[in-house]
Structure formats: structure tokens, C-alpha cells
Scaffold this active site. Sequence first.
Site, PDB file in Angstrom:
ATOM      1  CG  LEU A  49      -2.165   0.923   1.063  1.00  0.00           C
ATOM      2  CD1 LEU A  49      -3.144   0.416   0.010  1.00  0.00           C
ATOM      3  CD2 LEU A  49      -2.885   1.092   2.401  1.00  0.00           C
ATOM      4  N   GLY A  50       1.679   1.364  -1.055  1.00  0.00           N
ATOM      5  CA  GLY A  50       2.468   2.585  -1.260  1.00  0.00           C
ATOM      6  C   GLY A  50       1.647   3.546  -2.106  1.00  0.00           C
ATOM      7  NE  ARG A  51       5.711   7.071  -3.827  1.00  0.00           N
ATOM      8  CZ  ARG A  51       6.947   7.487  -3.578  1.00  0.00           C
ATOM      9  NH1 ARG A  51       7.164   8.763  -3.360  1.00  0.00           N
ATOM     10  NH2 ARG A  51       7.955   6.656  -3.576  1.00  0.00           N
ATOM     11  CB  ILE A  52       1.125   2.138  -7.298  1.00  0.00           C
ATOM     12  CG1 ILE A  52       2.166   2.918  -8.103  1.00  0.00           C
ATOM     13  CG2 ILE A  52       0.198   1.350  -8.217  1.00  0.00           C
ATOM     14  CD1 ILE A  52       3.156   2.046  -8.871  1.00  0.00           C
TER      15      ILE A  52
ATOM     16  NE  ARG B  39       8.399  -0.740   3.798  1.00  0.00           N
ATOM     17  CZ  ARG B  39       8.657  -0.424   2.543  1.00  0.00           C
ATOM     18  NH1 ARG B  39       9.400  -1.221   1.811  1.00  0.00           N
ATOM     19  NH2 ARG B  39       8.210   0.688   2.000  1.00  0.00           N
ATOM     20  CB  SER B  40       4.287  -0.372   9.084  1.00  0.00           C
ATOM     21  OG  SER B  40       4.126   0.676   8.148  1.00  0.00           O
TER      22      SER B  40
ATOM     23  CB  ILE C 205       0.083  -4.206 -11.799  1.00  0.00           C
ATOM     24  CG1 ILE C 205      -0.397  -3.730 -10.424  1.00  0.00           C
ATOM     25  CG2 ILE C 205      -1.073  -4.523 -12.675  1.00  0.00           C
ATOM     26  CD1 ILE C 205      -0.325  -2.265 -10.318  1.00  0.00           C
TER      27      ILE C 205
ATOM     28  NE  ARG D 297      10.104  -4.659 -11.468  1.00  0.00           N
ATOM     29  CZ  ARG D 297       9.466  -3.597 -11.986  1.00  0.00           C
ATOM     30  NH1 ARG D 297       8.206  -3.688 -12.350  1.00  0.00           N
ATOM     31  NH2 ARG D 297      10.090  -2.451 -12.170  1.00  0.00           N
TER      32      ARG D 297
ATOM     33  CG  ASP E  50       1.064  -5.101 -16.756  1.00  0.00           C
ATOM     34  OD1 ASP E  50       0.958  -5.274 -17.989  1.00  0.00           O
ATOM     35  OD2 ASP E  50       1.612  -4.101 -16.257  1.00  0.00           O
TER      36      ASP E  50
ATOM     37  CD  GLU F 140       7.901  -8.368 -17.356  1.00  0.00           C
ATOM     38  OE1 GLU F 140       8.383  -7.320 -17.814  1.00  0.00           O
ATOM     39  OE2 GLU F 140       7.141  -8.397 -16.391  1.00  0.00           O
TER      40      GLU F 140
ATOM     41  CG  HIS G 274       5.889  -4.653 -17.586  1.00  0.00           C
ATOM     42  ND1 HIS G 274       6.970  -5.133 -16.871  1.00  0.00           N
ATOM     43  CD2 HIS G 274       5.544  -3.498 -16.957  1.00  0.00           C
ATOM     44  CE1 HIS G 274       7.256  -4.305 -15.880  1.00  0.00           C
ATOM     45  NE2 HIS G 274       6.392  -3.306 -15.911  1.00  0.00           N
TER      46      HIS G 274
HETATM   47  C1  8YV Z   1       7.961   0.284 -16.696  1.00  0.00           C
HETATM   48  C2  8YV Z   1       7.706  -0.362 -14.257  1.00  0.00           C
HETATM   49  O1  8YV Z   1       7.402  -0.675 -17.523  1.00  0.00           O
HETATM   50  O2  8YV Z   1       8.041   1.711 -13.230  1.00  0.00           O
HETATM   51  C3  8YV Z   1       8.180   0.513 -13.161  1.00  0.00           C
HETATM   52  O3  8YV Z   1       8.716  -0.025 -12.178  1.00  0.00           O
HETATM   53  O4  8YV Z   1       7.718  -1.538 -14.162  1.00  0.00           O
HETATM   54  C4  8YV Z   1       7.131   0.221 -15.489  1.00  0.00           C
HETATM   55  O5  8YV Z   1       6.491   1.418 -15.263  1.00  0.00           O
HETATM   56  C5  8YV Z   1       9.403   0.020 -16.734  1.00  0.00           C
HETATM   57  O6  8YV Z   1      10.126   0.606 -15.752  1.00  0.00           O
HETATM   58  C6  8YV Z   1       9.938   0.415 -18.095  1.00  0.00           C
HETATM   59  O7  8YV Z   1      11.117  -0.205 -18.349  1.00  0.00           O
END
Ligand code: 8YV
Length: 322
Positions: free
Chosen positions: A155-158, A178-179, A232, A234, A258, A263, A281
Site C-alpha cells: 500500500l504505497g503510492r500506487i 511493511r506496517s 502489476i 513484479r 501484467d 519478460e 507489462h
Molecule cells: C515500466 C515499471 O514498464 O516503473 C516501473 O517499475 O515496471 C514500469 O512502469 C518500466 O520501468 C519500463 O522499463
Amino acid sequence: MTKIDVDILVIAKMGDYVQDQLDARFRTHKLYEAADPDAMIAEVGPSIRGMAAGAHRNVDIELMDKLPNLEIVTNFGVGYDNVDAKSAGARGIIVTNTPDVLSEEVADTAIGLMINTVRELPQAEQFLRAGKWTSGNYPLTQNTLREKRLGIAGLGRIGKSIAKRAESFGLSIAYYGRSDQKNGYTFYESLKALAENVDIIISVLPGGAATNKIYNKDVFEALGPEGTFINIGRGSTVDEDALIAALTDGTVRSAGLDVFDHEPHVPEALMALPNAVLLPHVGSASVYTRNAMGQLLVDNQTNWFENGKPLTPVAETPFPAK
Ligand code: 8YV
């Protein structure tokens, strides 16, 4: 634009918007174009003071050792698991990433992927395109977002941007991180506990040793046969064999991905599964957002060499140093 008397190593292709600005400001050396990258590093290595990284190309100790005057690595992406930031910090090298400017775009993608997966929209479209509609309707989906519990891992910014959107869908929201942020959402200390208590997980977890294959058989069993897994963050956070097995035998209902472990290669077994929605991705992949990320990379590089201040240093390389 004033030229800055500094040599920059660009290790990955960035797109014209970024490359043109770097070329205009610095003396750039494009490693990704070099016929013999080792020879280029041997020749220009000692003169390099800045590096532009990205496209998940590794920046490891071996590479840093060859650049004795490196001061800053600006990474294209909010995730920087490709950069050994701890070792960079130990050497006094600043690492920057591209936070904030992509949060809303990635959150849009996460929500889109969740709806596509839960309501089987890509499968329904394939049904139409295959000419099957004239023989009958697409089956009602067993899954729905109605009355569901969403768990956000990270639960960070995204993650927060996703939560904001999910609230408007009427989803109840819990999270693992983390917390305990004491923000009104239910906090779980472990991923397994989160999985046990929600219907859908959206994972925004970063890569790296701490999260490697953290989504394993146990977590998928805890999510259960009505559960949906959306990733979305890693690909390295997922034991892909365990996920494929879980999707195949009904341990979990469906997945929307995603990101993948290797990859751009996606396991054949995953591609063959009808209950997986797969994207290449594209979380942040609009011209608008990629340009904003590129601008932040350029601004970090420029600010460092003009004013001695990075704009968005990562946690491992704080500025000023602690
Ligand atoms: C990009 C990402 O695809 O910001 C990231 O961590 O995974 C993506 O926004 C990537 O960094 C582009 O190479």
C-alpha cells in the site's frame, strides 16, 4: 539549453523524448548501441559520472566497479530491483527512480485488469470475434465484483491510488505491507493472512530478495477456489509454476497478470490457461506517463550536475546522506 560538461552512460534505449534531452544536455555514450559494450566501457568508463538506466537492465557491482567516477544512476521506472541500490549507497552513488508520475496510470491498469479478469471481458471479446455469438450468449460469469473483499499487497503510492478507485466500486479494502498505516483499511501482517481474508488480491509488491516468489502454493491455497490474483508489481514475486498449478487444478479461480518472471517470455502453460488474462507489462505504458517518467529521469540527472541535488533518490541512497 546549456550543455553540461559531463559524460553519461545510457545503458538502455529510452525513447526519443528522453534520449534527445540527454543528448542535448550531456555527452552521452549509448551502451545499448555499442557493437562491443565491454570495449566501450573500457574506453569511456573512467570519464562516466552519470548513468541513465532502465528497461530492467541490471546495474550491478561489476558494472559500477568499471565506472570509478560514477555519481548518480537515474532509473527509468518506479521499481529499481534491476539496480543494486545498497551497493551503490555504500559507494556514495545516488540512485533515483520515477515515483508518483506513474501512480495514477498504473492504478488505472490494475483496476482494468481486475475487471477484465473477474468479468472475463477479453474472453467474451474472443467469443464474439470467433463468431460464436450467433449460436448463443456468452455464459454468465461466475465471478463478480459485487460484495467482494479486495486485498492490496503493497500500500504505497500506487496501492493507495488503487484503493481510492476500489472504494468507489464498493469493494471492502484490506492490505498487506511493511506496517499498519492506521488508515481505516484492514491491515494484515502476512500475505497468507491477507489471502485468507479477501476474494481478490492486487499485488503491487516490488521485486528483490525480500519478495522473491513470495506468492507460493501456500498463499494460493489461502486465497482459495473463488479467489482472483492480479499482479502489476513484479513477476519475480510469483512462483509461476505454483500459480500455473493453482489455476489448472482450481486452487484459485483466475489471475490477471501484467508482469512475469522472465519478460518478455511468458510460460506456454500460462498462455494456454483460459482463466488467465495476460498483458505485456503495460502498467505505465502511455505516451503521457512514459514522457512524465522520462522527464523526471532527465530532471534528476540535470539537477544533480547543476545544483548538486537529486529530486527523487531511493530509500537506500538518501540525500543528504544519513
Ligand atoms: C515500466 C515499471 O514498464 O516503473 C516501473 O517499475 O515496471 C514500469 O512502469 C518500466 O520501468 C519500463 O522499463
